[in-house]
Design an enzyme around this catalytic site. Structure first.
Site, short mmCIF file in Angstrom:
data_model
loop_
_atom_site.label_atom_id
_atom_site.label_comp_id
_atom_site.label_asym_id
_atom_site.label_seq_id
_atom_site.Cartn_x
_atom_site.Cartn_y
_atom_site.Cartn_z
CG HIS B 69 -7.43 2.79 7.59
ND1 HIS B 69 -7.69 2.57 6.49
CD2 HIS B 69 -6.58 2.98 7.10
CE1 HIS B 69 -7.26 3.18 5.54
NE2 HIS B 69 -6.10 3.20 5.86
CG HIS B 71 -4.38 -0.69 2.69
ND1 HIS B 71 -5.06 -0.09 2.06
CD2 HIS B 71 -4.49 0.18 4.24
CE1 HIS B 71 -4.82 1.50 2.39
NE2 HIS B 71 -4.66 1.31 3.08
NE ARG B 92 2.58 5.93 -5.81
CZ ARG B 92 2.87 5.99 -6.56
NH1 ARG B 92 3.94 5.56 -7.48
NH2 ARG B 92 2.13 6.55 -7.39
CE1 TYR B 131 -5.77 0.36 -3.67
CE2 TYR B 131 -5.93 1.71 -1.63
CZ TYR B 131 -4.80 1.26 -2.15
OH TYR B 131 -4.66 0.78 -1.62
CG HIS B 213 -7.01 6.20 -2.17
ND1 HIS B 213 -6.35 7.37 -2.51
CD2 HIS B 213 -6.61 5.55 -1.93
CE1 HIS B 213 -5.02 6.95 -2.03
NE2 HIS B 213 -5.09 5.73 -1.98
NE ARG B 216 -2.57 12.02 -2.33
CZ ARG B 216 -2.31 10.79 -2.41
NH1 ARG B 216 -1.83 9.98 -3.44
NH2 ARG B 216 -2.48 9.84 -0.96
CG HIS B 243 -5.78 7.31 3.45
ND1 HIS B 243 -5.52 6.59 1.65
CD2 HIS B 243 -5.74 6.27 4.13
CE1 HIS B 243 -5.48 5.11 1.56
NE2 HIS B 243 -5.36 5.49 2.94
CD GLU B 246 -0.46 7.86 4.63
OE1 GLU B 246 -0.83 7.37 3.77
OE2 GLU B 246 0.16 7.30 5.03
CG HIS B 280 -2.86 8.24 7.34
ND1 HIS B 280 -2.07 7.52 8.08
CD2 HIS B 280 -2.96 7.67 6.29
CE1 HIS B 280 -2.01 6.11 7.29
NE2 HIS B 280 -2.45 6.63 6.74
CG ASP B 331 -2.28 1.86 6.91
OD1 ASP B 331 -2.93 1.70 5.97
OD2 ASP B 331 -1.92 3.08 6.85
#
Lengths: 454, 454
Positions: B69, B71, B92, B131, B213, B216, B243, B246, B280, B331
């Site tokens: 996994h 990104h 974030r 994504y 994803h 959510r 995910h 998490e 996770h 990750d």
């Protein structure tokens, strides 16, 4: 400009130029550092271009790292305690098996290699929590400090400074006599311990200090003699460390025997003090935190060991907020990487609290450097400033680990493998990631570990 | 002796001799490995001396590591999110700022350097949870898969295999539309996502797979279309990741909207399956653990990320015992070191439980290798055996980190810096710790991160 500036024309003076150096007020670009013949910093000039005859230090230059709590011989346990269930009891059994085998010669060989590994990791000073004092069965060596002297010699060979935390270790548990290999630790009582330690002498790279193994291993009625022995004529106290509340079972035993927590017991006997370091301090009550913080006792956190031996996560942030300076130790030396310890401090807090940013990066650097050196009795080290020891660590910023990071956050990404250069009191000990005094520390470690296990 | 033995005399055959190799039944001394022209292992012979014309692989040879996994673009956040309080919200905000800046060219440059870093860390296959599909505002690129193709090209340049976990991302929260930079993720609905993904083709080093994803970001009524799109004509399913739990807030939102936990929601919609990886899986109920384990869904643990972003510690041992295979991912790529992830898995368990030895070393190696490759849709990788890809990682046992460890426990001590050689399908990609296809991955990372931030 420095009061020591007149030395600048001296032929024994050396001048370094740092692309970026971590000065007391923060990371600074273009710093010239002039080092005198005594190994101290004569001049620090920020914001300058490199001049002729100045040796460049690449990447980010930090003050030397202090490794505040080490058991050098545990290095021979690395990668040897994870089979057959890998329980704590198996770890302990192998640790004692190893302790039974060391003698001054083999200990010097092993510790030399371990301290060389530390130098490669940027460590300029190590605090060795030393209780393996005597021969098999407790027989005194010709020099009763032969094991401590072996550690002095090891640090000298590896080119780093050492504070010998000569540790009093009198019982296997509260009211439980030492037995088997533990008899090698035994000085009889605090007076016997103090008499032996009094024969040890400081030198320029070696300072004598003290340890109380734990409230399990030293009866409370012995504490006063130990504190007395660490107290100088002028009232100043030499460093003193103890393992504190590393596991809940210690708290339970202490409550059962004395009716108070280990921290309270130490406080009631006048042990807590700004010269003292509590090691681990994992399972504390709020009152314990207040006692440690209020007395300005330091706390030495050893995150890679605390996770390896499954201690749990202590209240590091609370201790800081209460007034305790945090420092870091590699402890069992399963990992020798002060960056990893610093990150562990922050990361364990994140795991325990669910919040990021528990410590500022500058607080982690202080733990690695200035607070650590102070806790080991070298207040003149751990800062890049005039009058301090010229202990400098340059960290590469172009490795795959550190590439692209902000220089002021390099501690959050670097590893020991990214150390480029280490100066100890102005003397280059590591250059281009290679130890200058020991040709192949990896091979030396292989041989020393093999020898240790026989 | 192998059915493929006849190839041995072929001039394109290569023979390697390993001092020690990790075979399916354990670490074995003196292993000859013959590799065919198709990059697969033709012969594995244990207990032999090295012969003429055989290239030696030093230290301990493990199967290639799977990084399940990733990104890739988060690599540009390393060492850039710890200032100013370093909260999750700041992390974030910077992550989105970075996501807003990437285009196919800059993403290819950055990912090439990141995958080169992974190769140096022993990774033979990466699962990219992708994504960032579209241009600013959600505008389609000429090739709507231009970003995915950039990742394919990056892995090709870096010499490693890639599973593109092309990820469906439709909402900012349950019932909350995507906005701002998030519009780059938007395929409208699962059908739009599936149509775009259907234009991607596998190649020898690239496989197309899927991501949801999170609960959510994808409404539950879209799950069936995604599962359908991953289902082959013969009923086999391609890998699918999401995910999962998490953070506690995801559980709360899911309970509020659907009345069940995220795991239960996935189970009720037929998503859980042995081809699926839950990433996770930190905050689970006992029922969640039973659902994941009972369906043989894999769990991808990302310890260095979970501690960095303060997720907490999930029930990894319980998941294993319930029937879930564990795998590992870097990750956010704040750390690219599968040894550190494997140790993190064990160490976090120790911190959470107070017990050592929660996983056997062989379980950690399985997570790094065979389970990881299977979870990424490469069941023919991750094992040193006849017919498997010749993906081999040699780990030095004479560095200061690994010196003196038992070879079968090297995973508990090594770091990415100890990787000596990496073969991917028989092709040397790393030798003597240097990448053979990319001259200086560190410099490439510096440039790519600078470019990413503009």
């Amino acid at each position: 400009m420095s009061a020591r500036r007149q030395r600048k024309q001296d032929s024994s003076v050396t001048t370094w130029w740092c692309e970026r150096a971590w000065l007391p007020h923060g990371l600074t670009q273009g710093v010239r550092i002039v080092v005198g013949e005594d190994g101290r910093i004569d001049e620090v000039t920020p914001g300058v271009q490199p001049g002729d005859g100045e040796t460049r230090l690449r990447g980010v230059v930090l003050p030397g790292f202090a490794n505040v709590h080490s058991h050098a011989f545990h290095r021979a346990l690395r990668g040897r305690t994870h089979d057959s269930g890998g329980t704590f009891w198996m770890w302990r059994e192998r640790m004692y098996a190893l302790a039974a085998r060391m003698d001054p010669e083999s200990y010097c060989d092993l510790a030399t290699a371990v301290y060389a590994e530390m130098a490669l990791a940027g460590v300029t000073c190590v605090g060795e929590f030393h209780y393996l004092h005597h021969g098999p069965g407790g027989a005194r060596y010709g020099d009763p400090n032969a094991m401590g002297e072996a550690l002095r010699e090891a640090a000298r060979r590896a080119g780093i400074r050492l504070t010998l935390l000569d540790t009093c270790y009198l019982s296997a548990g509260i009211g439980v006599p030492l037995e088997g290999v533990q008899r090698r630790f035994d000085d009889g009582d605090a007076e016997g311990w103090a008499n032996r330690v009094s024969a040890l002498a400081d030198d320029a790279f070696f300072r004598v200090a003290a340890g109380i193994h734990s409230v399990r291993a030293v009866p409370a009625d012995q504490f006063a003699d130990i504190v007395d022995a660490t107290t100088e004529a002028d009232g100043a106290r030499r460093p003193l460390q103890m393992h504190l509340s590393e596991q809940r079972s210690e708290n339970a035993a202490c409550l059962a025997a004395y009716g108070v927590t280990p921290t309270r017991l130490l406080a009631d006997h006048g042990v807590l003090h700004s010269s003292v370091s509590a090691v681990h301090a994992t399972h504390l009550t709020p009152e314990d935190v207040a006692l440690i913080g209020g007395s300005h006792t330091s706390t030495c956190i050893c995150p890679t060991t605390e996770r390896d031996v499954a201690d749990g996560i202590g209240p590091s942030r609370d201790l800081t907020d209460a007034g305790s300076s945090l420092t870091l130790g590699t402890d069992q030396n399963a990992v020798v990487d002060l960056f990893e310890e610093a990150r562990g401090l922050e990361m364990h807090e994140r795991l325990a609290t669910g919040d990021r940013g528990r410590f500022a990066v500058s607080e982690l650097v202080d733990a690695m450097t200035v607070y650590g050196h102070a806790a080991l009795g070298w207040p003149e080290a751990g800062r890049v400033e005039v009058g301090a020891f010229a202990d400098l660590v340059s960290v590469r910023t172009d490795s795959v680990r550190t590439a692209g990071v902000l220089p002021e956050q390099v501690v959050m990404a670097a590893s020991a493998a990214d150390i480029d250069t280490l100066l100890v009191a102005g003397r280059p000990v590591v250059q281009d990631g290679r130890h200058l005094l020991i040709e192949h520390p990896g091979h030396m470690l292989v041989e020393a570990v093999d020898q240790a296990w026989g």
